[in-house]
Write an enzyme that holds these catalytic residues in place. Structure first.
Site, mmCIF file in Angstrom:
data_model
loop_
_atom_site.group_PDB
_atom_site.id
_atom_site.type_symbol
_atom_site.label_atom_id
_atom_site.label_comp_id
_atom_site.label_asym_id
_atom_site.label_seq_id
_atom_site.Cartn_x
_atom_site.Cartn_y
_atom_site.Cartn_z
ATOM 1 N N ASN A 408 0.846 -1.198 0.000
ATOM 2 C CA ASN A 408 0.000 0.000 0.000
ATOM 3 C C ASN A 408 0.876 1.241 0.000
ATOM 4 O O ASN A 408 1.664 1.457 0.919
ATOM 5 C CB ASN A 408 -0.899 0.006 1.235
ATOM 6 C CG ASN A 408 -1.814 1.223 1.273
ATOM 7 O OD1 ASN A 408 -2.869 1.239 0.649
ATOM 8 N ND2 ASN A 408 -1.420 2.262 2.003
ATOM 9 N N GLU A 409 0.768 2.023 -1.071
ATOM 10 C CA GLU A 409 1.414 3.337 -1.167
ATOM 11 C C GLU A 409 2.922 3.288 -0.904
ATOM 12 O O GLU A 409 3.457 4.028 -0.085
ATOM 13 C CB GLU A 409 0.740 4.337 -0.227
ATOM 14 C CG GLU A 409 -0.693 4.644 -0.612
ATOM 15 C CD GLU A 409 -1.349 5.705 0.265
ATOM 16 O OE1 GLU A 409 -0.737 6.087 1.291
ATOM 17 O OE2 GLU A 409 -2.461 6.145 -0.054
ATOM 18 N N ASN A 462 -5.914 4.416 -4.178
ATOM 19 C CA ASN A 462 -6.474 5.275 -3.146
ATOM 20 C C ASN A 462 -6.678 6.664 -3.737
ATOM 21 O O ASN A 462 -5.731 7.273 -4.224
ATOM 22 C CB ASN A 462 -5.538 5.362 -1.939
ATOM 23 C CG ASN A 462 -5.267 4.018 -1.300
ATOM 24 O OD1 ASN A 462 -6.042 3.081 -1.449
ATOM 25 N ND2 ASN A 462 -4.155 3.912 -0.568
ATOM 26 N N TYR A 468 -7.294 15.619 -0.326
ATOM 27 C CA TYR A 468 -5.886 15.902 -0.549
ATOM 28 C C TYR A 468 -5.634 16.540 -1.921
ATOM 29 O O TYR A 468 -4.554 17.079 -2.158
ATOM 30 C CB TYR A 468 -5.051 14.620 -0.435
ATOM 31 C CG TYR A 468 -5.018 14.051 0.958
ATOM 32 C CD1 TYR A 468 -4.524 14.787 2.035
ATOM 33 C CD2 TYR A 468 -5.468 12.764 1.213
ATOM 34 C CE1 TYR A 468 -4.497 14.261 3.311
ATOM 35 C CE2 TYR A 468 -5.440 12.218 2.489
ATOM 36 C CZ TYR A 468 -4.950 12.974 3.540
ATOM 37 O OH TYR A 468 -4.930 12.449 4.811
ATOM 38 N N TRP A 549 -12.570 4.861 3.578
ATOM 39 C CA TRP A 549 -11.562 4.984 4.642
ATOM 40 C C TRP A 549 -12.049 6.028 5.624
ATOM 41 O O TRP A 549 -12.145 7.180 5.288
ATOM 42 C CB TRP A 549 -10.221 5.421 4.032
ATOM 43 C CG TRP A 549 -9.108 5.427 5.027
ATOM 44 C CD1 TRP A 549 -8.679 6.472 5.793
ATOM 45 C CD2 TRP A 549 -8.280 4.312 5.374
ATOM 46 N NE1 TRP A 549 -7.644 6.097 6.598
ATOM 47 C CE2 TRP A 549 -7.376 4.767 6.359
ATOM 48 C CE3 TRP A 549 -8.212 2.975 4.972
ATOM 49 C CZ2 TRP A 549 -6.413 3.938 6.936
ATOM 50 C CZ3 TRP A 549 -7.264 2.161 5.536
ATOM 51 C CH2 TRP A 549 -6.375 2.643 6.498
ATOM 52 N N LYS A 570 -11.100 10.180 9.908
ATOM 53 C CA LYS A 570 -11.864 9.781 8.724
ATOM 54 C C LYS A 570 -12.860 8.659 9.008
ATOM 55 O O LYS A 570 -13.562 8.210 8.097
ATOM 56 C CB LYS A 570 -10.914 9.352 7.600
ATOM 57 C CG LYS A 570 -10.059 10.480 7.030
ATOM 58 C CD LYS A 570 -9.274 10.026 5.812
ATOM 59 C CE LYS A 570 -8.405 11.129 5.262
ATOM 60 N NZ LYS A 570 -7.211 11.388 6.093
#
Length: 678
Positions: A408-409, A462, A468, A549, A570
């Protein structure tokens, strides 16, 4: 729950119905009366604790100055004469994040990684006639060779934060120390309503000095405990190395595990018998099902399309940290189920064994993953492979799991970089361990062309449009662009969301804000975000599904934003699980079959504007709205069919009673709030 209860009853009947059962394997909880101390800081004295336990249940949830270091546990183990000629193991379900285990001063095992189980054998270091001293050193200091390599996106709680078991077996037994897996694996192939091919693989250890002749027996029981099928095989177990045996059979007209509609579970009892005596026994659930992804059409369960309405879940609670009870895990899944979700991404790491089992019995569809997340050191290859192997072997038997998450990321600067190479290796490892499930990797950018992408079966992305980057409505263009350019790709929206602080309320959400360092994230920001984005997602079957999320607020010790330090806001439910935010009821109205009638913005009790829009969620028909008994009729339809916006409603000075009512199937449903106009 019906299936779990009936299965337990059935197994007891099966076990006690035979006179040839020998109580060889014993598994006992080993959680009480530990002593604990930190090795640094202001308090290094010993304290009595009971497992699960973490030393970070307060500091990691409130400040960036949390204790990151070593904690030591000790416990006495009296001699037990019944253990003579037995093998003795300790199985730790989780220790944050590296551990060393000592018995009577001798190190008998170690482990790297906070989330997988591990087993240590005590047999050869036990004293027969004196009290044994057990010592476990744990350490949650971030390090470059253990994933996750930092505490940036979530904190790695220190300690023995999951249960510990003491396991006693005969010298001949199913393997205990094969990555702490159960020693029995059940593969299902060619599954349909007509039949299913089942392969049982047993890993067996023989610690006798000579080979042994035995019977490997598999019994398949239905949910009522009735034996459906039995297979016996004669096996010879050599005294050198772990032995692997296979049994195969076909089950005709199986009762399929069908998610939330019908989470039917068989149980498989696998035994080793010598001279009619049961030497060892392992019990596994079996949910017979078939997952298939058809590009551009979605995920199919038993050949029926299953649109994924997913949430992500971190495992910590306010003031408990990650040291959760089964009741807390169950409460989380019950809240998720109440909202109408059918899928859960257990982010970003292996979670409680109880949780996977509970998901099996509820019928939730699970994405399980390892914590190769956020940052790269170049030193984590071995540990990432170890944690993926643990994840798969320990959870192979859960029918709810459809996909293994690889990263992930984490990012590369060139096509042949570290992340690319390691992710490809993890994909290959996953396919070797489990050829029948999918893999997924996740990118935080919205571009398929990124170097790190396309190394797994599914590409997760994502996207936080409106938070963002960009505008909330940009999600629409992103999805249509992917569909146009990559129609044959398997793509999933792996995260989307916005923060909302229930203690901050406003009639006019800010148009601009700093999502990283801002201190003002009123709940309305989160609510309006989800109203818009689910309205877009509901129209786009191109995506395999989406995962919001996050389900619950959670601790991020290095953050300070949104008005609450060390908190990611969140979640749709507060960290303490006491308040379900407005966005929770938005999804419940859209996803659940349960009647929902809900006035949004209900915590905005103090008003300054005499004219206001009133948002109501109703999945049971058009609501009848009154303010102080006066009916309001002007409304517009929002982003989905459950979304009603009553425009420019008038409030009077002082208290105003706002009420909605719907009569549905002969029953009256109401909701009301009191708002004060100043």
């Amino acid at each position: 729950m019906k299936y779990i209860f009936l299965w337990i009853t059935g197994i007891l009947t099966l076990s006690t119905g035979s006179n040839t059962i020998a109580q060889s394997r014993q598994t006992m909880a080993f959680n009480d009366d530990w002593q604990f101390r930190k090795t640094a800081g202001n308090d290094t004295s010993w304290h009595l604790v009971h497992l699960p336990h973490t030393w970070n249940n307060i500091d990691m949830q409130t400040t960036k100055d949390f204790y990151q270091g070593e904690g030591v546990y000790r416990k006495q183990l009296p001699p037990n004469p019944t253990w003579k000629h037995k093998r003795i193991f300790l199985r730790f379900e989780g220790a944050g994040s590296v551990a060393q285990v000592f018995l009577n001063g001798q190190m008998i095992g170690s482990h790297k990684g906070a989330y997988g189980a591990f087993a240590c054998e005590l047999t050869h270091s036990l004293k027969d006639s004196a009290v044994n001293e057990l010592l476990v050193k744990t350490n949650n200091t971030a390090r470059p060779d253990v994933i996750p390599i930092n505490h940036n996106l979530f904190g790695v709680y220190g300690g023995l934060y999951r249960p510990v078991s003491l396991i006693v077996t005969a010298p001949l037994s199913f393997a205990v120390n094969d990555y702490a897996a159960p020693g029995v694996f059940i593969r299902q192939q060619n599954v349909s309503a007509a039949s299913a091919d089942i392969t049982v693989t047993a890993k067996v250890d023989n610690k006798y000095p000579h080979s042994r002749q035995a019977i490997l027996q598999t019994a398949l029981c239905d949910a009522d405990g009735n034996i459906v099928k039995t297979v016996d095989s004669s096996i010879q177990i050599l005294p050198q190395g772990m032995q692997v045996f296979h049994q195969q059979f076909q089950l005709n007209t199986p009762h399929l595990w069908n998610g939330l509609k019908d989470p039917y579970l068989y149980k498989v009892i696998v035994r080793i018998l010598e001279h009619g005596q049961v030497i060892d026994e392992v019990l596994r659930p079996l949910g017979i099902r078939h997952f298939e992804i058809i590009p551009g059409k979605g995920l199919f369960l038993n050949r029926q399309q299953l649109p994924l309405k997913g949430v992500c879940r971190h495992q910590d609670w306010w003031e408990s940290g990650s040291a959760l009870t089964n009741e807390q895990h169950a409460a989380d899944l019950n809240i998720i189920r109440e909202m109408g979700a059918n899928a859960v991404r257990l982010a970003h790491y292996q979670q409680s064994e109880y949780l996977y089992s509970k998901a099996d019995s509820i019928g939730l569809v699970i994405w399980a993953e390892i914590p190769f997340v956020n940052a790269v050191s170049g030193q984590e290859t071995d540990n990432a492979k170890q944690q993926l192997t643990e994840l798969i072997r320990q959870n192979y038997h859960h029918p709810s799991i459809y996909v293994w998450g690889l990263h992930n990321e984490v990012y590369d600067r060139n096509p042949g970089g570290f992340v690319n190479t390691l992710t490809a290796a993890l994909h290959n490892l996953a396919k070797s361990e489990d050829p029948d499930r999918y893999t997924v990797s996740v990118n935080g950018y919205g571009k398929m062309e990124r170097f790190e992408n396309r190394n797994a079966d599914i590409q997760g992305m994502n996207r936080y449009y409106g938070w963002y980057e960009g505008k909330t409505t940009d999600l629409e263009q992103w999805i249509t662009g992917l569909k146009s350019n990559f129609p044959e790709y398997n793509v999933i929206l792996s995260e989307y969301g916005a923060e909302g602080n229930i203690f901050q309320q406003t009639e006019t959400p800010p148009a601009t804000f700093n999502p990283v360092n801002g201190q003002y994230f009123p709940e309305q920001l989160e609510t309006r975000f989800h109203e818009t984005q689910w309205g877009i997602l509901a129209k786009h079957p191109y995506l395999l599904g989406s995962y919001l999320w996050n389900m619950f607020d959670f601790a991020v010790p290095l953050w300070n934003r949104g008005g609450i330090p060390a908190r990611n806001l969140k979640g749709l439910v507060t960290f303490d699980r006491k308040v379900k935010k407005d966005a929770f009821y938005w999804y419940k109205a859209n996803w659940s079959d349960t009647p929902v009638l809900y006035i949004s913005d209900r915590r905005l009790t103090q008003r300054t504007a005499p004219q206001t829009d009133i948002t109501v969620y109703s999945n049971i028909g058009q609501p009848h709205l009154t303010i102080n008994g006066r009916r309001i009729t002007d409304f517009k339809q929002g982003t989905t069919a459950v979304h009603y916006i009553f425009t420019q409603a008038s409030l009077r000075k002082g208290q105003n009673k706002v009420q909605v009512k719907v009569i549905h199937n002969g029953k009256e449903y109401t909701d009301n709030v009191i708002w004060t106009l100043q």
